[in-house]
Design a protein around this motif. Structure first.
Motif, PDB file in Angstrom:
ATOM      1  N   ILE A 137       1.365 -36.651  -5.953  1.00 24.24           N
ATOM      2  CA  ILE A 137       0.776 -35.706  -6.910  1.00 24.24           C
ATOM      3  C   ILE A 137       0.089 -34.569  -6.161  1.00 24.24           C
ATOM      4  O   ILE A 137       0.259 -33.397  -6.523  1.00 24.24           O
ATOM      5  CB  ILE A 137      -0.204 -36.431  -7.862  1.00 24.24           C
ATOM      6  N   ASP A 138      -0.654 -34.891  -5.103  1.00 22.64           N
ATOM      7  CA  ASP A 138      -1.307 -33.854  -4.295  1.00 22.64           C
ATOM      8  C   ASP A 138      -0.279 -32.930  -3.644  1.00 22.64           C
ATOM      9  O   ASP A 138      -0.463 -31.710  -3.612  1.00 22.64           O
ATOM     10  CB  ASP A 138      -2.186 -34.481  -3.217  1.00 22.64           C
ATOM     11  N   GLU A 139       0.786 -33.512  -3.138  1.00 24.81           N
ATOM     12  CA  GLU A 139       1.823 -32.700  -2.487  1.00 24.81           C
ATOM     13  C   GLU A 139       2.496 -31.772  -3.500  1.00 24.81           C
ATOM     14  O   GLU A 139       2.726 -30.595  -3.220  1.00 24.81           O
ATOM     15  CB  GLU A 139       2.859 -33.604  -1.812  1.00 24.81           C
ATOM     16  N   TYR A 140       2.811 -32.301  -4.678  1.00 24.21           N
ATOM     17  CA  TYR A 140       3.370 -31.453  -5.738  1.00 24.21           C
ATOM     18  C   TYR A 140       2.414 -30.308  -6.067  1.00 24.21           C
ATOM     19  O   TYR A 140       2.836 -29.161  -6.191  1.00 24.21           O
ATOM     20  CB  TYR A 140       3.624 -32.255  -7.020  1.00 24.21           C
ATOM     21  N   SER A 141       1.138 -30.600  -6.224  1.00 26.76           N
ATOM     22  CA  SER A 141       0.142 -29.578  -6.561  1.00 26.76           C
ATOM     23  C   SER A 141       0.129 -28.470  -5.519  1.00 26.76           C
ATOM     24  O   SER A 141       0.104 -27.280  -5.870  1.00 26.76           O
ATOM     25  CB  SER A 141      -1.256 -30.188  -6.666  1.00 26.76           C
TER      26      SER A 141
END
Length: 162
Positions: A137-141
């Motif tokens: 999720i952090d990487e997508y963000s």
């Protein structure tokens, strides 16, 4: 193990099948991708073309194609096209589970359909306490905030622009 797949026999062990064709994992990864959009605006629908673009950048290492500064990057585009073919099934499964809403009609092109995370989908993601998905999720963000889904970048992913 013998599996009947479209009338053809396959002798692939289940562990290998899960590694290369794990629809449940694709569903969760796609939900993780929708979460940053949901945090930004709970009412905004995300186009399927955006899902395909950002999913491919992060999960297939295709970000190298966008960020390369003239160096020749070797990345398999097969995974992009494979996910493009299967994203409709992923969306159907997420709708069936009540994790997303879809905006569009039967005659809408798949790439023009909009999807958004529902409260139920959000709650499912909140219950996931696996570091891999939280990091995803952090990487997508980060990727969503740094890279625009524009026509030039899409062409790079598809191999039209080198």
């Amino acid at each position: 193990m013998t599996n009947l797949n479209n009338g053809n026999y396959s002798f692939v062990p289940p562990s290998i099948m899960l590694l290369f064709d794990n629809r449940q994992l694709e569903v969760i990864k796609t939900l993780c991708l929708l979460y940053p959009f949901y945090k930004k605006s709970k009412r905004k629908f995300v186009k399927v073309s955006d899902i395909l673009f950002y999913y491919s950048l992060v999960n297939f290492g295709m970000i190298k194609l966008i960020e390369s500064k003239g160096e020749k990057e070797e990345v398999s585009r097969n995974l992009y096209y494979r996910y493009e073919q299967g994203v409709n099934q992923v969306i159907l499964e997420m709708v069936h589970l009540g994790f997303i809403e879809v905006k569009g009609t039967v005659t809408s092109k798949l790439s023009q359909l909009g999807v958004r995370l529902t409260l139920q989908g959000n709650e499912f993601l909140k219950k996931l306490e696996i570091d891999y998905f939280l990091d995803l999720i952090d990487e997508y963000s980060n990727v969503i905030s740094l890279i625009d889904n524009n026509s030039e970048n899409k062409k790079k992913l598809k191999g039209v622009i080198k």
